[in-house]
Design a protein around this motif. Structure first.
Motif, short mmCIF file in Angstrom:
data_model
loop_
_atom_site.label_atom_id
_atom_site.label_comp_id
_atom_site.label_asym_id
_atom_site.label_seq_id
_atom_site.Cartn_x
_atom_site.Cartn_y
_atom_site.Cartn_z
N HIS A 138 33.11 40.94 46.34
CA HIS A 138 34.41 40.47 46.80
C HIS A 138 34.95 39.31 45.95
O HIS A 138 36.14 39.31 45.58
N ALA A 139 34.11 38.34 45.63
CA ALA A 139 34.57 37.19 44.86
C ALA A 139 35.05 37.61 43.48
O ALA A 139 36.04 37.06 42.96
N MET A 140 34.37 38.58 42.87
CA MET A 140 34.81 39.05 41.55
C MET A 140 36.12 39.81 41.65
O MET A 140 36.98 39.73 40.75
N MET A 141 36.31 40.57 42.74
CA MET A 141 37.60 41.23 42.95
C MET A 141 38.72 40.21 43.03
O MET A 141 39.81 40.40 42.46
N LEU A 142 38.48 39.11 43.75
CA LEU A 142 39.48 38.06 43.85
C LEU A 142 39.76 37.43 42.48
O LEU A 142 40.92 37.14 42.15
N ALA A 143 38.73 37.24 41.69
CA ALA A 143 38.91 36.63 40.38
C ALA A 143 39.78 37.50 39.48
O ALA A 143 40.65 37.00 38.75
N VAL A 144 39.56 38.80 39.51
CA VAL A 144 40.39 39.70 38.71
C VAL A 144 41.82 39.73 39.25
O VAL A 144 42.79 39.74 38.48
N ALA A 145 41.96 39.72 40.57
CA ALA A 145 43.30 39.69 41.16
C ALA A 145 44.05 38.44 40.75
O ALA A 145 45.28 38.46 40.56
N ASP A 146 43.34 37.31 40.59
CA ASP A 146 43.98 36.09 40.11
C ASP A 146 44.58 36.30 38.72
O ASP A 146 45.64 35.74 38.39
N ARG A 147 43.90 37.05 37.88
CA ARG A 147 44.42 37.30 36.54
C ARG A 147 45.69 38.16 36.61
O ARG A 147 46.64 37.95 35.85
N LEU A 148 45.70 39.12 37.54
CA LEU A 148 46.91 39.92 37.73
C LEU A 148 48.07 39.05 38.21
O LEU A 148 49.18 39.12 37.65
N THR A 149 47.85 38.24 39.25
CA THR A 149 48.96 37.45 39.79
C THR A 149 49.42 36.39 38.79
O THR A 149 50.61 36.06 38.73
N GLY A 150 48.50 35.88 37.99
CA GLY A 150 48.93 34.96 36.94
C GLY A 150 49.87 35.64 35.96
O GLY A 150 50.90 35.08 35.56
#
Length: 508
Positions: A138-150
């Motif tokens: 889950h934490a890695m999914m959030l980290a990748v999602a952060d790159r998308l939203t950035g």
């Protein structure tokens, strides 16, 4: 020499008439041409959508002939429910799936039922999709999602629309690469798709093209395409070999991820391990299947959310209520987004990104009490038509309505009428991974942005064995209510900023 089944017939190429004693009772398109069959009426760029059109005309079971081979398609709910009986039917590897065997070999998706590596890999890798494992991803999914939203924040700040299918492909590739294999493709830092993605699209497209030409003539008619496909396969193999070699050099540093399991875990009963060649095939399978279908599902869901602002508002209100202002929702909070999940399921109903699966008879049987089938005969389940069966979904089956997946509505429907991940023991092993990832990402995007469609866009679906909305771009209005500053906020607040306000949302 062609691989053969235990019955001695070529694998994946058993023509339907060999196993359907009463084939004449199954309707087919009019105006057939000798030898070519129904080929002249096929939209070779959109064969699935073409088959959906025919399904509406010909009914819940129909057939098409191409180059001397007859193919039976099924979409009626009672017929599909019968094909889902694991005691009488099994997965059939044929058509485009068999064409992927040079790439994925006996990986989980493309293995034949009698190949031992399927069961070995399934048993070794299944714990990698347990609840505990999922919570660890889950934490890695959030980290990748952060790159998308950035990336999306920067696009919005510049007043640019976002490329939805392209960005969802980057997101899902990075997610499966990081969670499963500890690898970073750097997709969001690239101007163009990673070569792995380009090669993957090439191999999928080539596999589909093989279905549109006579087998013996394929080397002649697709000579240049075959050369490109060979280069694409070499790129996939080289990328994966480098990834595996790096892990071996590190001595296993993946924290028990899928690659660690492939390299280090023995079967709990037999003690067998996956061979080096099979590890390569499994990694390719997961990297391709683990991101291609999920990116399509997310893209279709975002299309429908943008086209239906009232549904998006309801889903966003749920996200705001369940997650509040916490910047990083926990694993258990994702499953509480029940309406968001219904949006995803309804998108998968209308456009299941893996649009078909094939089933073959384990022994002589009669399908739904009406169509005799000999052992080995097979049929292709046309999932978009199953999901539009008016006897199940109503006369408004083309309408986007997430409330079809309200618990009471689900209980009112017969079983085996919603099959976006296949069926039985060979159903997608990563379906819970994909659903968690997609629900999480939709929640994050809904909380962060208002989505505005291009008023002139009309949905066009491209096919490369999987389905994807073609050319979908959305405009974003960032929402600061989630408590995190966006790139657009920073631009607005900068001294001397002349950033223009985003346009008001347009009506659908």
């Amino acid at each position: 020499m062609a691989e053969t089944t235990r019955t001695g017939l070529p694998r994946g190429f058993r023509s339907a008439e060999q196993g359907w004693p009463e084939l004449h009772r199954i309707p087919h398109p009019p105006r057939r041409v000798p030898l070519l069959g129904d080929v002249l009426g096929v939209d070779r760029r959109r064969p699935v959508q073409d088959s959906v059109r025919l399904g509406r005309e010909l009914g819940p079971v129909f057939r098409r002939r191409a180059f001397g081979k007859e193919f039976v398609f099924v979409w009626g709910a009672p017929l599909v429910a019968d094909l889902a009986d694991e005691s009488r039917f099994a997965k059939h590897v044929g058509l485009g799936v068999a064409n992927l065997r040079p790439v994925a070999g006996d990986g989980l998706f493309t293995a034949y039922n009698d190949e031992p590596n399927w069961q070995l890999a399934h048993d070794v890798l299944a714990p990698g999709f347990s609840r505990d494992a999922m919570e660890g991803y889950h934490a890695m999914m959030l980290a990748v999602a952060d790159r998308l939203t950035g990336h999306w924040d920067r696009q919005a700040a510049a007043g640019r629309a976002v490329d939805v299918p392209g960005d969802m492909t980057k997101l899902t590739l990075e997610t499966i690469a990081r969670t499963g294999f500890g690898h970073d493709f750097g997709s969001f830092e690239r101007e163009r798709p990673h070569p792995f993605v380009t090669a993957m699209v090439g191999t999928l497209t080539y596999a589909q093209r093989l279905n549109s030409v006579p087998g013996p003539l394929a080397p002649l008619l697709l000579r240049s395409a075959a050369r490109r496909n060979a280069a694409d396969m070499a790129c996939l193999n080289h990328t994966v070999d480098d990834l595996v070699a790096a892990r071996r050099r590190s001595g296993g540093s993946g924290g028990g991820d899928l690659l660690d399991r492939m390299l280090e875990t023995a079967h709990p009963r037999t003690g067998e391990r996956l061979s080096a060649e099979n590890v390569r095939k499994q990694v390719i399978t997961f990297l391709v299947a683990g991101h291609e279908t999920t990116s399509g599902a997310l893209s279709f869901a975002l299309y429908y959310l943008a086209r239906h602002p009232e549904i998006a508002a309801r889903a966003r209100a749920e996200v705001d209520r369940v997650w509040g202002t916490t910047p990083r929702p926990g694993y258990d909070q994702v499953a509480k987004l029940r309406h968001v999940r219904r949006v995803l399921d309804e998108s998968l109903r209308l456009w299941p990104t893996a649009p078909a699966f094939a089933r073959e008879a384990r022994q002589d049987t009669v399908l739904a009490g009406e169509h005799p089938m000999r052992r080995g005969a097979w049929a292709l389940v046309l999932t978009p038509m199953l999901h539009r069966d008016p006897d199940v979904w109503g006369e408004d089956a083309e309408r986007f309505d997430p409330d079809r997946f309200d618990p009471a509505a689900i209980r009112s429907r017969p079983p085996h009428t919603f099959k976006p991940f296949g069926t039985g023991v060979r159903a997608c092993i990563g379906r819970q991974f994909a659903l968690h990832e997609a629900t999480l990402v939709l929640g994050l995007l809904l909380r962060r942005y208002d989505l505005r469609p291009d008023p002139g866009y009309r949905l066009t679906v491209t096919e490369r064995l999987t389905l994807m909305p073609d050319g979908l771009r959305l405009h974003l209005n960032p929402r600061p209510a989630h408590g995190e500053p966006t790139a657009l906020d920073a631009t607005r607040n900068a001294p001397g900023s002349t950033a223009r306000c985003p346009a008001h949302p347009t009506a659908d």
